[in-house]
Write a protein that holds these residues in place. Structure first.
Motif, mmCIF file in Angstrom:
data_model
loop_
_atom_site.group_PDB
_atom_site.id
_atom_site.type_symbol
_atom_site.label_atom_id
_atom_site.label_comp_id
_atom_site.label_asym_id
_atom_site.label_seq_id
_atom_site.Cartn_x
_atom_site.Cartn_y
_atom_site.Cartn_z
ATOM 1 N N THR A 42 34.542 -16.199 -23.439
ATOM 2 C CA THR A 42 33.758 -14.960 -23.491
ATOM 3 C C THR A 42 32.630 -14.978 -22.462
ATOM 4 O OG1 THR A 42 32.384 -15.831 -25.281
ATOM 5 C CG2 THR A 42 34.294 -14.476 -25.914
ATOM 6 N N ALA A 43 32.854 -15.697 -21.367
ATOM 7 C CA ALA A 43 31.904 -15.743 -20.257
ATOM 8 C C ALA A 43 32.698 -15.924 -18.975
ATOM 9 C CB ALA A 43 30.909 -16.892 -20.444
ATOM 10 N N GLY A 44 32.058 -15.699 -17.859
ATOM 11 C CA GLY A 44 32.747 -15.847 -16.585
ATOM 12 C C GLY A 44 31.766 -16.188 -15.484
ATOM 13 N N VAL A 45 32.261 -16.139 -14.264
ATOM 14 C CA VAL A 45 31.430 -16.404 -13.094
ATOM 15 C C VAL A 45 31.941 -15.524 -11.956
ATOM 16 C CG1 VAL A 45 32.817 -18.364 -12.297
ATOM 17 C CG2 VAL A 45 30.403 -18.250 -11.693
ATOM 18 N N THR A 46 31.015 -15.045 -11.138
ATOM 19 C CA THR A 46 31.394 -14.182 -10.025
ATOM 20 C C THR A 46 30.407 -14.357 -8.882
ATOM 21 O OG1 THR A 46 32.120 -11.933 -9.457
ATOM 22 C CG2 THR A 46 30.094 -12.118 -10.751
ATOM 23 N N ILE A 47 30.796 -13.884 -7.722
ATOM 24 C CA ILE A 47 29.918 -13.887 -6.543
ATOM 25 C C ILE A 47 29.642 -12.439 -6.193
ATOM 26 C CG2 ILE A 47 29.753 -14.427 -4.082
ATOM 27 C CD1 ILE A 47 31.578 -16.851 -4.631
ATOM 28 N N ASN A 48 28.359 -12.135 -5.976
ATOM 29 C CA ASN A 48 27.985 -10.795 -5.558
ATOM 30 C C ASN A 48 26.602 -10.855 -4.939
ATOM 31 O OD1 ASN A 48 27.760 -7.813 -5.459
ATOM 32 N ND2 ASN A 48 29.557 -7.942 -6.802
ATOM 33 N N GLU A 49 26.037 -9.696 -4.620
ATOM 34 C CA GLU A 49 24.708 -9.656 -4.004
ATOM 35 C C GLU A 49 23.672 -10.216 -4.966
ATOM 36 O OE1 GLU A 49 21.221 -6.606 -2.706
ATOM 37 O OE2 GLU A 49 23.274 -5.922 -2.345
ATOM 38 N N ALA A 50 22.844 -11.114 -4.462
ATOM 39 C CA ALA A 50 21.786 -11.699 -5.282
ATOM 40 C C ALA A 50 20.402 -11.361 -4.742
ATOM 41 C CB ALA A 50 21.970 -13.207 -5.365
ATOM 42 N N ALA A 51 20.326 -10.628 -3.650
ATOM 43 C CA ALA A 51 19.028 -10.283 -3.065
ATOM 44 C C ALA A 51 18.262 -9.301 -3.954
ATOM 45 C CB ALA A 51 19.216 -9.698 -1.663
ATOM 46 N N ASP A 52 18.977 -8.442 -4.632
ATOM 47 C CA ASP A 52 18.356 -7.441 -5.509
ATOM 48 C C ASP A 52 18.830 -7.691 -6.933
ATOM 49 O OD1 ASP A 52 17.487 -5.228 -6.933
ATOM 50 O OD2 ASP A 52 18.259 -3.766 -5.497
ATOM 51 N N GLY A 56 22.872 -7.190 -10.539
ATOM 52 C CA GLY A 56 23.368 -7.812 -11.757
ATOM 53 C C GLY A 56 23.331 -6.857 -12.937
ATOM 54 N N GLU A 57 22.245 -6.106 -13.048
ATOM 55 C CA GLU A 57 22.139 -5.138 -14.138
ATOM 56 C C GLU A 57 23.189 -4.039 -13.998
ATOM 57 O OE1 GLU A 57 18.161 -3.688 -14.870
ATOM 58 O OE2 GLU A 57 17.317 -5.669 -14.453
ATOM 59 N N ASP A 58 23.449 -3.609 -12.756
ATOM 60 C CA ASP A 58 24.484 -2.593 -12.533
ATOM 61 C C ASP A 58 25.860 -3.115 -12.918
ATOM 62 O OD1 ASP A 58 22.694 -0.671 -11.623
ATOM 63 O OD2 ASP A 58 23.016 -1.137 -9.503
ATOM 64 N N ILE A 59 26.141 -4.372 -12.593
ATOM 65 C CA ILE A 59 27.436 -4.959 -12.961
ATOM 66 C C ILE A 59 27.557 -5.033 -14.478
ATOM 67 C CG2 ILE A 59 28.844 -7.055 -12.870
ATOM 68 C CD1 ILE A 59 27.653 -7.498 -10.026
ATOM 69 N N GLU A 60 26.483 -5.453 -15.154
ATOM 70 C CA GLU A 60 26.492 -5.489 -16.620
ATOM 71 C C GLU A 60 26.833 -4.107 -17.183
ATOM 72 O OE1 GLU A 60 22.834 -6.951 -18.341
ATOM 73 O OE2 GLU A 60 22.688 -8.524 -16.812
ATOM 74 N N SER A 61 26.140 -3.085 -16.699
ATOM 75 C CA SER A 61 26.358 -1.715 -17.195
ATOM 76 C C SER A 61 27.773 -1.235 -16.910
ATOM 77 C CB SER A 61 25.357 -0.756 -16.551
ATOM 78 O OG SER A 61 24.041 -1.079 -16.935
ATOM 79 N N ALA A 62 28.265 -1.516 -15.723
ATOM 80 C CA ALA A 62 29.615 -1.065 -15.361
ATOM 81 C C ALA A 62 30.672 -1.717 -16.251
ATOM 82 C CB ALA A 62 29.886 -1.383 -13.891
ATOM 83 N N LYS A 105 26.313 -27.618 2.013
ATOM 84 C CA LYS A 105 25.667 -26.423 1.443
ATOM 85 C C LYS A 105 26.712 -25.353 1.158
ATOM 86 C CE LYS A 105 21.417 -27.909 2.234
ATOM 87 N NZ LYS A 105 20.755 -28.589 1.165
ATOM 88 N N LEU A 106 26.444 -24.548 0.150
ATOM 89 C CA LEU A 106 27.327 -23.432 -0.166
ATOM 90 C C LEU A 106 27.372 -22.474 1.026
ATOM 91 C CD1 LEU A 106 25.933 -22.757 -3.744
ATOM 92 C CD2 LEU A 106 28.212 -23.665 -3.219
ATOM 93 N N ALA A 107 28.562 -22.160 1.486
ATOM 94 C CA ALA A 107 28.726 -21.268 2.635
ATOM 95 C C ALA A 107 28.854 -19.822 2.138
ATOM 96 C CB ALA A 107 29.935 -21.687 3.461
ATOM 97 N N LEU A 108 27.798 -19.353 1.505
ATOM 98 C CA LEU A 108 27.750 -17.981 1.006
ATOM 99 C C LEU A 108 27.223 -17.058 2.093
ATOM 100 C CD1 LEU A 108 26.210 -18.709 -2.504
ATOM 101 C CD2 LEU A 108 28.551 -17.933 -2.053
ATOM 102 N N GLY A 109 27.559 -15.787 1.976
ATOM 103 C CA GLY A 109 27.016 -14.796 2.895
ATOM 104 C C GLY A 109 25.521 -14.623 2.677
ATOM 105 N N THR A 110 24.885 -13.945 3.604
ATOM 106 C CA THR A 110 23.430 -13.780 3.598
ATOM 107 C C THR A 110 22.889 -13.305 2.251
ATOM 108 O OG1 THR A 110 23.480 -13.271 5.951
ATOM 109 C CG2 THR A 110 21.501 -12.602 4.734
ATOM 110 N N TYR A 111 23.538 -12.352 1.640
ATOM 111 C CA TYR A 111 23.021 -11.762 0.404
ATOM 112 C C TYR A 111 23.767 -12.230 -0.841
ATOM 113 C CZ TYR A 111 20.741 -8.798 3.789
ATOM 114 O OH TYR A 111 19.997 -8.353 4.848
#
Length: 133
Positions: A42-52, A56-62, A105-111
């Protein structure tokens, strides 16, 4: 493999765990990629924008709208209501992400950031981090 422990505060919550994942990698030698795995149904993990943090709140709502609590769920094992929506939401995000490493180091994108996704909290949770060669 390293274990990250965390506590969520709400039923549905996305937590940016990028720094904690990178810190776990600092203790591991070598590797071309980092596997970040959540051992919960009942949990997961994802990659998305972390600058704002509002992303995260928008993903929760969606996810709450896409997988509505009010459906006539068949899997009802919680006295507080069905947690079937939590299982479906975790299926949508998935239990793991694989991130390439560059110089340890994690090779994540800028945001980009790595989010732990809680769908049936609040709870104590675990995240496993391993390097792959």
């Amino acid at each position: 493999m390293r274990e990250i422990t965390l506590r969520t505060d709400r039923k549905t919550q996305l937590l940016d765990i990028t720094r904690r994942v990178q810190d776990a990698l600092g203790e591991l030698d070598g590797g071309k990629a980092a596997l970040v795995y959540v051992p919960h149904t009942t949990a997961g993990v994802t990659i998305n924008e972390a600058a704002d943090p509002l992303v995260g709140e928008d993903i929760e709502s969606a996810l709450q709208r896409v997988v509505d609590e009010g459906w006539p769920w068949k899997h009802v094992d919680d006295p507080d209501g069905p947690n079937a929506p939590s299982h479906v939401r975790s299926t949508l995000t998935g239990p793991q992400v694989l991130v390439p490493l560059r110089d340890g180091k994690l090779a994540l994108g800028t945001y980009q950031g790595i989010y732990f996704c809680e769908y049936d909290g609040p709870r104590d949770r675990k995240v496993y981090v391993a390097t792959l060669s």
